[in-house]
Design a protein around this motif. Sequence first.
Motif, PDB file in Angstrom:
ATOM      1  N   SER A  29       6.335 -12.454  -0.359  1.00 40.58           N
ATOM      2  CA  SER A  29       6.728 -11.364   0.531  1.00 40.58           C
ATOM      3  C   SER A  29       6.214 -11.669   1.917  1.00 40.58           C
ATOM      4  O   SER A  29       5.261 -12.437   2.076  1.00 40.58           O
TER       5      SER A  29
ATOM      6  N   THR B 116       3.855  -8.663   6.528  1.00 42.13           N
ATOM      7  CA  THR B 116       3.844  -7.216   6.715  1.00 42.13           C
ATOM      8  C   THR B 116       4.699  -6.573   5.640  1.00 42.13           C
ATOM      9  O   THR B 116       5.751  -7.082   5.272  1.00 42.13           O
ATOM     10  N   SER B 117       4.258  -5.451   5.123  1.00 42.61           N
ATOM     11  CA  SER B 117       5.040  -4.753   4.096  1.00 42.61           C
ATOM     12  C   SER B 117       4.993  -3.264   4.355  1.00 42.61           C
ATOM     13  O   SER B 117       4.022  -2.748   4.906  1.00 42.61           O
ATOM     14  N   GLN B 118       6.056  -2.573   3.981  1.00 43.63           N
ATOM     15  CA  GLN B 118       6.149  -1.142   4.175  1.00 43.63           C
ATOM     16  C   GLN B 118       5.533  -0.413   2.996  1.00 43.63           C
ATOM     17  O   GLN B 118       5.666  -0.831   1.847  1.00 43.63           O
ATOM     18  N   ALA B 119       4.849   0.696   3.298  1.00 47.44           N
ATOM     19  CA  ALA B 119       4.301   1.513   2.225  1.00 47.44           C
ATOM     20  C   ALA B 119       5.446   2.166   1.468  1.00 47.44           C
ATOM     21  O   ALA B 119       6.485   2.490   2.050  1.00 47.44           O
TER      22      ALA B 119
ATOM     23  N   PRO C 279       7.791   4.963  -0.123  1.00 47.16           N
ATOM     24  CA  PRO C 279       8.048   6.315   0.393  1.00 47.16           C
ATOM     25  C   PRO C 279       7.319   7.369  -0.429  1.00 47.16           C
ATOM     26  O   PRO C 279       7.091   7.199  -1.627  1.00 47.16           O
TER      27      PRO C 279
ATOM     28  N   GLY D 143      13.489   9.006   6.455  1.00 45.47           N
ATOM     29  CA  GLY D 143      12.743   7.959   5.779  1.00 45.47           C
ATOM     30  C   GLY D 143      11.334   8.368   5.404  1.00 45.47           C
ATOM     31  O   GLY D 143      10.537   7.532   4.964  1.00 45.47           O
TER      32      GLY D 143
ATOM     33  N   LYS E  25       5.894  16.368   6.267  1.00 44.10           N
ATOM     34  CA  LYS E  25       5.129  15.177   6.670  1.00 44.10           C
ATOM     35  C   LYS E  25       3.651  15.508   6.828  1.00 44.10           C
ATOM     36  O   LYS E  25       2.781  14.728   6.433  1.00 44.10           O
TER      37      LYS E  25
END
Length: 270
Positions: free
Chosen positions: A16, A19-22, A24, A57, A257
Motif C-alpha cells: 500500500s 499514506t492511507s485513509q482512515a 469511514p 465522506g 461529525k
Amino acid sequence: MFRSRFAIALLICGGSPLTSQAPPKKLLAIGDVRTGYQHDSVSHALATIERLGRESGAYITYIRTDSQLLTKQPITAGERKSINARNLNFFDAIFYMGTGEGDLTEQQKADLLSFVKVDGKGFVGAHTGDDAYFTWPEFGEMVGGYFDNHPWGVFDAPVIVEDPGFPAMKPFPSTFTIHDEIYQHKNFSRDKVHVLARLDAGKLDFSKPLIHRTEKDFPVAWVKMYGKGRVFYSTFGHTDESWDDPRVQKMYVEAIKWALRMSGTDVSLR
C-alpha cells in the motif's frame, strides 16, 4: 513521477502507499415507526442523513426502523448467530429519530447507555429524539431533556444562535427564521447542557395554551457530555421541507461529525 510509480508498484505487489485513509465512521440511524407517533418526515430524514454521509465522506449510515442492533450482545436468529449481523460494538455513533416508549429490554437499555457513557461514542437526537422513553429516566438524562408539547405547532420560528463558534451552528446567521415545529422541553436545565440556539422569546405569542416554561427559555439545539460520550440534540426536522433546508442538512452533518469526534472538542458547562 517516481512517487507515482512507486505507489502503483506497491499496490501491484500487494502493498500500500505510504499514506492511507482512515476507514469511514459508521453511523446507526434509527427511525422508530412502531412504538409511538409516526412522523411523516422520518423516511426522508433517514434517507437524507444517509445521502449526506456519502456525499461528505464523513460516515457510512446503516438505517434501521427497529431496535435489534441496539445491543452489545450477539445478534441471533433463534439459536443460531445471524450472518453479517451488527451490534453496537460495530458503530461509532447513533442518529436517533425515535418516539414512544420503545421495546428495548433492560439489557439493551444498559448497552445503549454504556455505548455513550463508557465507550465514549456519539448520540445525535433529531426532533423526536427526546420524545421517547419517558419511563426511563436515564434516557432523558443522557439526551438532556424530554419533549413537553409544541405550543406553536409548525410556524415561522424566530431563532437566536448562542454559540456561533460551534461547528453545527456555523450554517446559520446570528438570528434567523425557520418554518418548523419547535418543541418545548421538560427535565431540561442549562446547568446540564450547553445551549447552542434558542427561540427569541421577545417575538413569541404567549397567548398559546400549553406553554409551561415560565422563564421563557426554549432551546432549539444543545450539546452535552454523557460520561465519555458526546450528545447533540435539535428540535428541527418535523417536516420534509426542513430536511431539504441546506442549513439544517449542514447542521446535522456537522453535529454527527462532532459526535464522531471528527471535529470540535468536548463541551464543558460554565
